[in-house]
Motif scaffolding. Sequence first.
Motif, mmCIF file in Angstrom:
data_model
loop_
_atom_site.group_PDB
_atom_site.id
_atom_site.type_symbol
_atom_site.label_atom_id
_atom_site.label_comp_id
_atom_site.label_asym_id
_atom_site.label_seq_id
_atom_site.Cartn_x
_atom_site.Cartn_y
_atom_site.Cartn_z
ATOM 1 N N VAL A 1 0.890 -1.202 -0.013
ATOM 2 C CA VAL A 1 -0.025 -0.222 0.041
ATOM 3 C C VAL A 1 0.850 1.230 -0.109
ATOM 4 O O VAL A 1 1.710 1.425 0.876
ATOM 5 C CB VAL A 1 -0.842 0.003 1.237
ATOM 6 N N GLY A 2 0.824 2.136 -0.899
ATOM 7 C CA GLY A 2 1.287 3.193 -1.061
ATOM 8 C C GLY A 2 2.393 3.224 -2.205
ATOM 9 O O GLY A 2 2.868 4.352 -2.578
ATOM 10 N N GLU A 3 2.885 2.139 -2.671
ATOM 11 C CA GLU A 3 3.651 1.746 -3.489
ATOM 12 C C GLU A 3 3.327 2.291 -5.143
ATOM 13 O O GLU A 3 2.097 2.064 -5.234
ATOM 14 C CB GLU A 3 4.178 0.194 -3.540
ATOM 15 N N GLN A 4 4.426 2.940 -5.491
ATOM 16 C CA GLN A 4 3.918 3.410 -6.941
ATOM 17 C C GLN A 4 4.604 2.395 -8.022
ATOM 18 O O GLN A 4 5.589 2.035 -7.664
ATOM 19 C CB GLN A 4 4.388 4.820 -7.273
ATOM 20 N N ILE A 5 3.830 2.085 -9.242
ATOM 21 C CA ILE A 5 4.267 1.225 -10.056
ATOM 22 C C ILE A 5 4.726 1.793 -11.153
ATOM 23 O O ILE A 5 3.883 2.651 -11.721
ATOM 24 C CB ILE A 5 3.163 0.178 -10.420
ATOM 25 N N GLY A 6 5.926 1.845 -11.726
ATOM 26 C CA GLY A 6 6.525 2.821 -12.924
ATOM 27 C C GLY A 6 7.706 2.030 -13.391
ATOM 28 O O GLY A 6 8.216 0.934 -12.937
ATOM 29 N N MET A 7 8.286 2.764 -14.195
ATOM 30 C CA MET A 7 9.418 2.316 -14.980
ATOM 31 C C MET A 7 10.371 3.380 -15.224
ATOM 32 O O MET A 7 9.907 4.347 -15.488
ATOM 33 C CB MET A 7 9.266 1.331 -16.174
ATOM 34 N N TYR B 1 2.688 4.781 -13.318
ATOM 35 C CA TYR B 1 1.503 4.425 -13.882
ATOM 36 C C TYR B 1 0.382 4.294 -12.846
ATOM 37 O O TYR B 1 -0.708 4.427 -13.279
ATOM 38 C CB TYR B 1 1.804 3.242 -14.813
ATOM 39 N N ALA B 2 0.876 3.675 -11.812
ATOM 40 C CA ALA B 2 -0.225 3.380 -10.895
ATOM 41 C C ALA B 2 0.129 3.406 -9.405
ATOM 42 O O ALA B 2 1.343 3.433 -9.056
ATOM 43 C CB ALA B 2 -0.811 2.104 -11.072
ATOM 44 N N THR C 1 -0.115 -5.259 -21.615
ATOM 45 C CA THR C 1 1.456 -5.718 -21.375
ATOM 46 C C THR C 1 2.222 -4.842 -20.450
ATOM 47 O O THR C 1 2.811 -5.564 -19.812
ATOM 48 C CB THR C 1 2.150 -5.758 -22.977
ATOM 49 N N LEU C 2 2.141 -3.708 -20.597
ATOM 50 C CA LEU C 2 2.639 -2.790 -19.219
ATOM 51 C C LEU C 2 2.275 -3.111 -18.110
ATOM 52 O O LEU C 2 3.284 -3.380 -17.229
ATOM 53 C CB LEU C 2 2.452 -1.162 -19.743
ATOM 54 N N ALA C 3 1.138 -3.464 -17.863
ATOM 55 C CA ALA C 3 0.414 -3.950 -16.740
ATOM 56 C C ALA C 3 1.217 -5.056 -16.160
ATOM 57 O O ALA C 3 1.604 -5.219 -15.031
ATOM 58 C CB ALA C 3 -1.061 -3.680 -16.565
#
Length: 206
Positions: free
Chosen positions: A32-38, A48-49, A123-125
């Motif tokens: 929780v609170g983690e951001q998903i990106g690259m 991204y989320a 695909t990214l997800a």
Amino acid sequence: MDKLLDEDNIKINLPVKITYRVLEDVLQKKLVGEQIGMEDSRGTVKNYAEVLGANLGKSQEPNFDLTLNLKLKTLTTLFKNKEVTLLVHIKLGFDEVEQVIDVEEYELEGQSKSWFMDNSLETLANTLIYKKIKNKMKLDLKPHINEQLGKANKKLGDEMEAAPGVFLSGNVNILKVAEIIPGDSLLLILLEISAYGFVNVKEVKL
């Protein structure tokens, strides 16, 4: 006689139950609170989320053990601040030699059509969320086992008084996880314990 006391005379397979609620609490703290990106070629990270919530339970899908229900908030320009739900079906892997639990296989299922409007986003997800989940759910058991092994042997080395005048001593030589069995509401972990021990009676009360 001394040689006999040094041989393992206690061998136990001990089942330990861990409910999914306990594991869920751990995952919530991690996710929780983690951001998903690259990170792009210039070193800039694009998120991204963001994870808003995480729930864990038995998977209803064949060939999978657990289902992680993720509630996300999108951060992209196209889908700004939309709340979406993703189900991640997980098959657990266990390396007995390395004593590591991780994600062996997974399958992503979207509960919001907008999240999967085009193939590139899907695909990214899959790629980003899988990396995040695999990293957060990987658990190296060796440090925890070695810590408990040290505590147990310290107590046994000092002699433990089991009853007035009756003392236990010895040494635990092997403490490891032998098998992981996912159930409907909990994980059953089988511990393999090999030790030597003896009872020292110093006083007999009539």
